[in-house]
Design a protein around this motif. Structure first.
Motif, PDB file in Angstrom:
ATOM      1  N   THR A   1       0.825  -1.210   0.000  1.00  0.00           N
ATOM      2  CA  THR A   1       0.000   0.000   0.000  1.00  0.00           C
ATOM      3  C   THR A   1       0.858   1.258   0.000  1.00  0.00           C
ATOM      4  O   THR A   1       0.534   2.240  -0.679  1.00  0.00           O
ATOM      5  N   LEU A   2       1.959   1.243   0.749  1.00  0.00           N
ATOM      6  CA  LEU A   2       2.870   2.397   0.750  1.00  0.00           C
ATOM      7  C   LEU A   2       3.481   2.607  -0.629  1.00  0.00           C
ATOM      8  O   LEU A   2       3.598   3.749  -1.105  1.00  0.00           O
ATOM      9  N   SER A   3       3.888   1.522  -1.270  1.00  0.00           N
ATOM     10  CA  SER A   3       4.448   1.632  -2.617  1.00  0.00           C
ATOM     11  C   SER A   3       3.413   2.187  -3.586  1.00  0.00           C
ATOM     12  O   SER A   3       3.727   3.049  -4.423  1.00  0.00           O
ATOM     13  N   LEU A   4       2.186   1.713  -3.474  1.00  0.00           N
ATOM     14  CA  LEU A   4       1.121   2.189  -4.347  1.00  0.00           C
ATOM     15  C   LEU A   4       0.832   3.656  -4.103  1.00  0.00           C
ATOM     16  O   LEU A   4       0.680   4.444  -5.052  1.00  0.00           O
TER      17      LEU A   4
ATOM     18  N   THR B   1      -8.820   0.421  -5.975  1.00  0.00           N
ATOM     19  CA  THR B   1      -7.651   0.159  -6.820  1.00  0.00           C
ATOM     20  C   THR B   1      -7.074  -1.221  -6.554  1.00  0.00           C
ATOM     21  O   THR B   1      -6.774  -1.974  -7.486  1.00  0.00           O
ATOM     22  N   GLU B   2      -6.922  -1.571  -5.284  1.00  0.00           N
ATOM     23  CA  GLU B   2      -6.369  -2.883  -4.959  1.00  0.00           C
ATOM     24  C   GLU B   2      -7.310  -4.009  -5.365  1.00  0.00           C
ATOM     25  O   GLU B   2      -6.856  -5.098  -5.748  1.00  0.00           O
ATOM     26  N   SER B   3      -8.613  -3.758  -5.322  1.00  0.00           N
ATOM     27  CA  SER B   3      -9.571  -4.781  -5.742  1.00  0.00           C
ATOM     28  C   SER B   3      -9.553  -4.964  -7.255  1.00  0.00           C
ATOM     29  O   SER B   3      -9.599  -6.092  -7.760  1.00  0.00           O
ATOM     30  N   VAL B   4      -9.491  -3.861  -7.992  1.00  0.00           N
ATOM     31  CA  VAL B   4      -9.481  -3.936  -9.452  1.00  0.00           C
ATOM     32  C   VAL B   4      -8.261  -4.694  -9.954  1.00  0.00           C
ATOM     33  O   VAL B   4      -8.365  -5.541 -10.858  1.00  0.00           O
ATOM     34  N   PHE B   5      -7.100  -4.427  -9.368  1.00  0.00           N
ATOM     35  CA  PHE B   5      -5.857  -5.036  -9.847  1.00  0.00           C
ATOM     36  C   PHE B   5      -5.440  -6.260  -9.028  1.00  0.00           C
ATOM     37  O   PHE B   5      -4.323  -6.758  -9.191  1.00  0.00           O
ATOM     38  N   SER B   6      -6.326  -6.724  -8.140  1.00  0.00           N
ATOM     39  CA  SER B   6      -6.066  -7.927  -7.330  1.00  0.00           C
ATOM     40  C   SER B   6      -4.760  -7.809  -6.553  1.00  0.00           C
ATOM     41  O   SER B   6      -3.948  -8.746  -6.516  1.00  0.00           O
ATOM     42  N   LEU B   7      -4.553  -6.666  -5.934  1.00  0.00           N
ATOM     43  CA  LEU B   7      -3.371  -6.437  -5.107  1.00  0.00           C
ATOM     44  C   LEU B   7      -3.752  -6.628  -3.641  1.00  0.00           C
ATOM     45  O   LEU B   7      -4.752  -6.087  -3.178  1.00  0.00           O
ATOM     46  N   GLN B   8      -2.957  -7.405  -2.930  1.00  0.00           N
ATOM     47  CA  GLN B   8      -3.278  -7.740  -1.544  1.00  0.00           C
ATOM     48  C   GLN B   8      -2.652  -6.717  -0.594  1.00  0.00           C
ATOM     49  O   GLN B   8      -1.691  -6.998   0.106  1.00  0.00           O
ATOM     50  N   GLY B   9      -3.226  -5.525  -0.588  1.00  0.00           N
ATOM     51  CA  GLY B   9      -2.742  -4.478   0.288  1.00  0.00           C
ATOM     52  C   GLY B   9      -3.693  -4.248   1.450  1.00  0.00           C
ATOM     53  O   GLY B   9      -4.578  -5.057   1.743  1.00  0.00           O
ATOM     54  N   VAL B  10      -3.527  -3.116   2.119  1.00  0.00           N
ATOM     55  CA  VAL B  10      -4.352  -2.800   3.286  1.00  0.00           C
ATOM     56  C   VAL B  10      -5.807  -2.577   2.885  1.00  0.00           C
ATOM     57  O   VAL B  10      -6.722  -2.954   3.622  1.00  0.00           O
ATOM     58  N   GLY B  11      -6.041  -1.991   1.720  1.00  0.00           N
ATOM     59  CA  GLY B  11      -7.405  -1.768   1.268  1.00  0.00           C
ATOM     60  C   GLY B  11      -8.160  -3.069   1.049  1.00  0.00           C
ATOM     61  O   GLY B  11      -9.323  -3.208   1.466  1.00  0.00           O
TER      62      GLY B  11
END
Length: 326
Positions: free
Chosen positions: A110-113, A269-279
């Motif tokens: 999430t920080l990187s994003l 954003t994390e849901s759209v791109f399937s990124l496992q971040g804090v969101g």
């Protein structure tokens, strides 16, 4: 400055306390038993009772909140689940892991994003606004204003899927969004997050273009700017030394809020791109009624916004000497 920061930090603690209490109470308005989720499918009444005791949810709500709050400072024991050392934000009902550890595992992504997207939309947004203000009324101004209006009407979930379809699957220009720690491979880290950065930048750039343009146009019409020009200073010198400095205040304000919000979790954003971040972690916690995880992510989000607002207030005095911290 020191007294100002102390007052703001104390106020921030009060705000976080109120947010955590409200979140805690609202959670119990949901008609679901979190102990059933932790107990599993083959759960007996005795097992369910033991799970409730281990999780500490067999007490009245005020007592549960007190135990949770106390655990942040002195730690807490969860019976068969194990001990949680301070600062303890609780044990997840869903995966039986410490909340703080799970959040810290997801936070680097999430920080990187957040910071990567912030660099992109600040450069393009503020740059476009500066050009539009300098070329007010000309074609550059009209193009920048029209593009910002179009960008502000778009949504991340729409732009994200369209960009991923064409740039990743159709044309193969960009890599499929993923996360690789920057310490392992800076190149893979950059290429994996480039598309999410660009999509976030499209949305946020529009706001910064409009804001920076309007503020710079206003500053360029101020008396002190006209006086500096009348004294023989070049237009670029006046623009950078006077107009731009006076216009930075509102831009820094919205940047602090936006960055704090992104660090708290870019859920869509994390849901759209399937990124496992804090969101994505927050979304999963809400769907599973995982109160400790919901509280942990909520505190992170609120804390990031509050801290960046304090930083913004302190930076104000450095940007504009007319402002004093009283």
């Amino acid at each position: 400055m020191f007294r100002f920061l102390v007052r703001r930090l104390l106020g921030a603690l009060v705000i976080l306390l109120i947010i955590s209490a409200v979140t805690f109470w609202l959670f119990y308005a949901i008609p679901r038993d979190p102990a059933m989720m932790s107990c599993g499918k083959n759960c007996t009444p005795d097992m369910l009772k033991q799970v409730r005791h281990n999780l500490g949810i067999d007490h009245p709500i005020p007592v549960q909140y007190w135990y949770w709050l106390k655990g942040i400072f002195v730690g807490r024991s969860y019976g068969d689940f194990g001990d949680c050392s301070a600062p303890c934000l609780g044990y997840s009902f869903a995966n039986r892991e410490p909340v703080l550890g799970t959040i810290l595992d997801r936070l680097p992504l999430t920080l990187s994003l957040a910071f990567g997207a912030a660099v992109v939309f600040l450069i393009f947004g503020v740059g476009a606004g500066m050009i539009a203000a300098l070329k007010q009324g000309k074609w550059q101004d009209k193009v920048a204003s029209s593009a910002s209006l179009l960008g502000s009407s778009l949504q991340i979930y729409f732009v994200g899927y369209i960009a991923m379809y064409f740039l990743v699957f159709k044309m193969g220009i960009l890599d499929n969004p993923s996360y690789t720690p920057i310490t392992e491979s800076p190149a893979d880290w950059f290429s994996g997050l480039l598309l999410p950065w660009l999509v976030l930048a499209i949305i946020f750039t529009a706001n910064y273009t409009r804001m920076s343009r309007s503020q710079l146009v206003e500053q360029l019409s101020e008396d002190y700017v006209r006086t500096a020009r009348a004294k023989g200073l070049s237009r670029s010198n006046v623009f950078l030394r006077f107009a731009w400095r006076g216009a930075m205040g509102p831009i820094v304000t919205i940047f602090g809020v936006d960055l704090g919000t992104l660090i708290g979790g870019a859920i869509i954003t994390e849901s759209v791109f399937s990124l496992q971040g804090v969101g994505r972690l927050a979304l999963d916690a809400v769907n599973k009624s995982d109160l400790p995880m919901v509280l942990g992510v909520t505190l992170l989000s609120a804390g990031a916004i509050v801290v960046f607002n304090i930083v913004v207030d302190a930076v104000y005095a450095l940007i504009d000497p007319r402002i004093r911290l009283a």
